[in-house]
Scaffold this motif. Structure first.
Motif, PDB file in Angstrom:
ATOM      1  N   VAL A 166       0.869  -1.184   0.000  1.00 19.92           N
ATOM      2  CA  VAL A 166       0.000   0.000   0.000  1.00 19.92           C
ATOM      3  C   VAL A 166       0.902   1.228   0.000  1.00 19.92           C
ATOM      4  O   VAL A 166       1.858   1.300   0.769  1.00 19.92           O
ATOM      5  CB  VAL A 166      -0.911   0.041   1.250  1.00 19.92           C
ATOM      6  N   ALA A 167       0.602   2.183  -0.893  1.00 19.75           N
ATOM      7  CA  ALA A 167       1.469   3.368  -0.968  1.00 19.75           C
ATOM      8  C   ALA A 167       0.639   4.629  -1.101  1.00 19.75           C
ATOM      9  O   ALA A 167      -0.427   4.632  -1.723  1.00 19.75           O
ATOM     10  CB  ALA A 167       2.421   3.244  -2.158  1.00 19.75           C
ATOM     11  N   ILE A 168       1.146   5.692  -0.494  1.00 18.35           N
ATOM     12  CA  ILE A 168       0.531   7.010  -0.675  1.00 18.35           C
ATOM     13  C   ILE A 168       1.377   7.738  -1.717  1.00 18.35           C
ATOM     14  O   ILE A 168       2.598   7.869  -1.559  1.00 18.35           O
ATOM     15  CB  ILE A 168       0.535   7.805   0.646  1.00 18.35           C
ATOM     16  N   MET A 169       0.698   8.180  -2.781  1.00 18.35           N
ATOM     17  CA  MET A 169       1.439   8.834  -3.864  1.00 18.35           C
ATOM     18  C   MET A 169       1.407  10.346  -3.699  1.00 18.35           C
ATOM     19  O   MET A 169       0.652  10.869  -2.886  1.00 18.35           O
ATOM     20  CB  MET A 169       0.797   8.473  -5.199  1.00 18.35           C
ATOM     21  N   LYS A 170       2.201  11.005  -4.539  1.00 24.93           N
ATOM     22  CA  LYS A 170       2.171  12.475  -4.516  1.00 24.93           C
ATOM     23  C   LYS A 170       1.062  12.961  -5.445  1.00 24.93           C
ATOM     24  O   LYS A 170       0.584  12.213  -6.308  1.00 24.93           O
ATOM     25  CB  LYS A 170       3.512  13.015  -4.966  1.00 24.93           C
ATOM     26  N   GLU A 171       0.676  14.222  -5.274  1.00 26.30           N
ATOM     27  CA  GLU A 171      -0.367  14.796  -6.120  1.00 26.30           C
ATOM     28  C   GLU A 171       0.045  14.696  -7.598  1.00 26.30           C
ATOM     29  O   GLU A 171       1.220  14.884  -7.923  1.00 26.30           O
ATOM     30  CB  GLU A 171      -0.526  16.276  -5.730  1.00 26.30           C
ATOM     31  N   GLY A 172      -0.896  14.378  -8.460  1.00 23.74           N
ATOM     32  CA  GLY A 172      -0.606  14.329  -9.901  1.00 23.74           C
ATOM     33  C   GLY A 172      -0.028  13.017 -10.374  1.00 23.74           C
ATOM     34  O   GLY A 172       0.276  12.855 -11.555  1.00 23.74           O
ATOM     35  N   SER A 173       0.121  12.030  -9.476  1.00 21.75           N
ATOM     36  CA  SER A 173       0.762  10.767  -9.878  1.00 21.75           C
ATOM     37  C   SER A 173      -0.120   9.936 -10.798  1.00 21.75           C
ATOM     38  O   SER A 173       0.376   9.033 -11.463  1.00 21.75           O
ATOM     39  CB  SER A 173       1.102   9.918  -8.659  1.00 21.75           C
ATOM     40  N   TYR A 174      -1.437  10.212 -10.813  1.00 24.01           N
ATOM     41  CA  TYR A 174      -2.319   9.390 -11.635  1.00 24.01           C
ATOM     42  C   TYR A 174      -1.925   9.409 -13.111  1.00 24.01           C
ATOM     43  O   TYR A 174      -2.123   8.441 -13.821  1.00 24.01           O
ATOM     44  CB  TYR A 174      -3.776   9.834 -11.466  1.00 24.01           C
ATOM     45  N   ASP A 175      -1.341  10.527 -13.567  1.00 25.69           N
ATOM     46  CA  ASP A 175      -0.950  10.622 -14.982  1.00 25.69           C
ATOM     47  C   ASP A 175       0.113   9.585 -15.336  1.00 25.69           C
ATOM     48  O   ASP A 175       0.323   9.258 -16.489  1.00 25.69           O
ATOM     49  CB  ASP A 175      -0.352  12.012 -15.283  1.00 25.69           C
ATOM     50  N   LYS A 176       0.827   9.130 -14.321  1.00 24.07           N
ATOM     51  CA  LYS A 176       1.947   8.217 -14.602  1.00 24.07           C
ATOM     52  C   LYS A 176       1.612   6.786 -14.251  1.00 24.07           C
ATOM     53  O   LYS A 176       2.513   5.971 -14.032  1.00 24.07           O
ATOM     54  CB  LYS A 176       3.159   8.658 -13.792  1.00 24.07           C
ATOM     55  N   MET A 177       0.329   6.463 -14.175  1.00 23.61           N
ATOM     56  CA  MET A 177      -0.058   5.141 -13.685  1.00 23.61           C
ATOM     57  C   MET A 177       0.558   3.966 -14.444  1.00 23.61           C
ATOM     58  O   MET A 177       0.991   3.000 -13.824  1.00 23.61           O
ATOM     59  CB  MET A 177      -1.584   4.993 -13.659  1.00 23.61           C
ATOM     60  N   PRO A 178       0.599   3.983 -15.784  1.00 26.97           N
ATOM     61  CA  PRO A 178       1.184   2.820 -16.463  1.00 26.97           C
ATOM     62  C   PRO A 178       2.610   2.546 -16.001  1.00 26.97           C
ATOM     63  O   PRO A 178       2.985   1.401 -15.739  1.00 26.97           O
ATOM     64  CB  PRO A 178       1.142   3.216 -17.943  1.00 26.97           C
ATOM     65  N   GLN A 179       3.392   3.618 -15.897  1.00 31.43           N
ATOM     66  CA  GLN A 179       4.793   3.456 -15.473  1.00 31.43           C
ATOM     67  C   GLN A 179       4.864   2.982 -14.013  1.00 31.43           C
ATOM     68  O   GLN A 179       5.654   2.093 -13.677  1.00 31.43           O
ATOM     69  CB  GLN A 179       5.468   4.812 -15.596  1.00 31.43           C
ATOM     70  N   ILE A 180       4.001   3.580 -13.189  1.00 27.22           N
ATOM     71  CA  ILE A 180       3.974   3.186 -11.774  1.00 27.22           C
ATOM     72  C   ILE A 180       3.585   1.712 -11.672  1.00 27.22           C
ATOM     73  O   ILE A 180       4.206   0.946 -10.936  1.00 27.22           O
ATOM     74  CB  ILE A 180       2.995   4.091 -10.984  1.00 27.22           C
ATOM     75  N   ASN A 181       2.583   1.299 -12.437  1.00 28.38           N
ATOM     76  CA  ASN A 181       2.160  -0.102 -12.408  1.00 28.38           C
ATOM     77  C   ASN A 181       3.299  -1.044 -12.767  1.00 28.38           C
ATOM     78  O   ASN A 181       3.466  -2.106 -12.156  1.00 28.38           O
ATOM     79  CB  ASN A 181       1.012  -0.332 -13.397  1.00 28.38           C
ATOM     80  N   MET A 182       4.090  -0.630 -13.769  1.00 26.19           N
ATOM     81  CA  MET A 182       5.222  -1.470 -14.172  1.00 26.19           C
ATOM     82  C   MET A 182       6.207  -1.640 -13.026  1.00 26.19           C
ATOM     83  O   MET A 182       6.675  -2.739 -12.733  1.00 26.19           O
ATOM     84  CB  MET A 182       5.967  -0.813 -15.345  1.00 26.19           C
ATOM     85  N   ASN A 183       6.509  -0.516 -12.377  1.00 27.74           N
ATOM     86  CA  ASN A 183       7.467  -0.576 -11.275  1.00 27.74           C
ATOM     87  C   ASN A 183       6.935  -1.387 -10.103  1.00 27.74           C
ATOM     88  O   ASN A 183       7.653  -2.182  -9.492  1.00 27.74           O
ATOM     89  CB  ASN A 183       7.808   0.840 -10.801  1.00 27.74           C
ATOM     90  N   VAL A 184       5.648  -1.174  -9.804  1.00 27.12           N
ATOM     91  CA  VAL A 184       5.051  -1.920  -8.689  1.00 27.12           C
ATOM     92  C   VAL A 184       5.085  -3.412  -9.008  1.00 27.12           C
ATOM     93  O   VAL A 184       5.381  -4.240  -8.147  1.00 27.12           O
ATOM     94  CB  VAL A 184       3.603  -1.423  -8.428  1.00 27.12           C
TER      95      VAL A 184
END
Ligand SMILES: Nc1nc2c(ncn2[C@@H]2O[C@H](COP(=O)(O)OP(=O)(O)OP(=O)(O)O)[C@@H](O)[C@H]2O)c(=O)[nH]1
Length: 374
Positions: A321-339
């Protein structure tokens, strides 16, 4: 054996049998302290999800209660009856090796709303007894039931208890005994936070887990990341940013919501229309490739701070479970890859650190997650 049976008949006390197969090889948490200090309540709330208000109806423990927990790691919790002093019992000599041999930690519960001098004296005697034969046992003191006390008063009690224990130990020539103190209550998150700290000490190579989460936070610009044991809401690891009770509370509540939701609805089919929308710009990927995990994945944006929170199931016991910074939703594909990469690394970590007799010989080391820089 005869002694054991005699005591069981006499006092109704069940003495641990060292030959019981299911107790072998699992770290053990012992809950000890005075009568009514709150041991059974703690165990019921943390490990059996009993609502705190229902602990009012718990009966006094008459025998040692042994709980085996099959979680991300197998461990046992032994709840001792408050009226028994195992070091000073006229009726029976306890088998200390059977009790303290494979121990992970001794949790000593002190009722902060009661006169605690006797509890501290018994704890001191216990530490002195243990120090001779088992000097490496971690002793975790839960200064408990602090919910009704002001912040200042809590700290005063903690200071007083700490000094009384340290003075007595140094008078007896015992220096640097591994004793830690926690302020706890079953009516808020403090009991889960304290257990998290206790359990983390039992995890081999914890530093490696923390490094993975720290790395993930850095590459994905997360504010805080936790690896949760979903059944108990204990966090097993977090990144290296300073501790923050508010983040832990919100992530822990989020785990609760997702579990309840999943229990009610399970997984649900998406309509073709909805699927088309999710596969269109800017994602332009099949949904199955975007959803990195088949089991449970969730995201939510906190309205006040506009900070998204994400949850990803790691296996049936663990969730990231992680708390992201504001505006992180735009980078979801990349974040998903890293997660995704980190989740694979975590699964591998727990495979490798399992006791050898369970997984057999392990070859090679941990995969170093190759994260994509945001
Ligand atoms: N206010 C408050 N009350 C608590 C807390 N934890 C436990 N209690 C209460 O303390 C009382 C005794 O709790 P138990 O869990 O039965 O105590 P125990 O240490 O297991 O007692 P024995 O079995 O006799 O050794 C119950 O009425 C609980 O509701 C807490 O964090 N805050």
């Amino acid at each position: 054996m005869e002694n054991r049976q005699r005591l069981q008949k006499k006092d109704g006390v069940k003495v641990p049998d060292p030959t019981t197969p299911q107790t072998k090889g699992r770290p053990r948490l012992l809950l000890m302290g005075q009568r009514r200090s709150g041991k059974s309540s703690i165990s019921s709330v943390v490990f059996h999800k009993l609502p705190p208000s229902e602990t009012l109806f718990l009966e006094s423990t008459a025998r040692i209660q042994k709980d085996s927990l099959n979680s991300f790691m197998e461990f046992q919790v032994w709840d001792f009856p408050g009226q028994i002093d195992i070091f000073d019992n006229p009726n029976f000599t306890f088998d200390m090796d059977a009790i303290f041999g494979e121990i992970g930690a001794l949790i000593w519960v002190i009722d902060a709303q009661d006169d605690y001098l006797e509890a501290v004296a018994r704890l001191n005697a216990t530490i002195l007894h243990l120090h001779r034969s088992y000097p490496h046992i971690n002793i975790e003191v839960f200064i408990h039931k602090v919910d009704g006390l002001s912040d200042d008063y809590r700290l005063d009690i903690q200071r007083d208890v700490t000094i009384r224990i340290q003075d007595e130990l140094s008078d007896q020539g015992v220096e640097n005994a591994p004793v830690n103190f926690h302020l706890t209550s079953i009516y808020n998150h403090s009991i889960f936070e304290a257990f998290s700290k206790v359990i983390q000490k039992l995890i081999p190579r914890l530093g490696q887990l923390e490094a993975m989460l720290t790395n993930l936070c850095r590459t994905c610009r997360f504010e805080k990341a936790y690896l949760f044991d979903v059944n108990t809401k204990i966090y097993i690891a977090t990144d290296n940013t300073p501790e923050d009770m508010a983040s832990y509370e919100i992530c822990s509540d989020y785990v609760d919501v997702i579990i309840d939701f999943t229990e009610v609805y399970g997984s649900w089919p998406r309509s073709d229309q909805w699927r088309d929308r999710l596969e269109a710009e800017p994602w332009t990927q099949q949904l199955d490739d975007q959803v990195a995990c088949e089991w449970a994945e969730s995201g939510m944006v906190l309205a006040d701070a506009r900070r998204p929170i994400m949850l990803r199931e790691v296996d049936r016991f663990l969730a990231l479970v992680a708390i992201m910074k504001e505006g992180s939703y735009d980078k979801m594909p990349q974040i998903n890859m890293n997660v995704d990469v980190v989740v694979k690394g975590l699964i591998e970590f727990f495979e490798i650190t399992k006791p050898k007799d369970v997984v057999g010989t392990v070859q090679g080391g941990l995969v170093s997650p190759g994260l994509v820089q945001g």
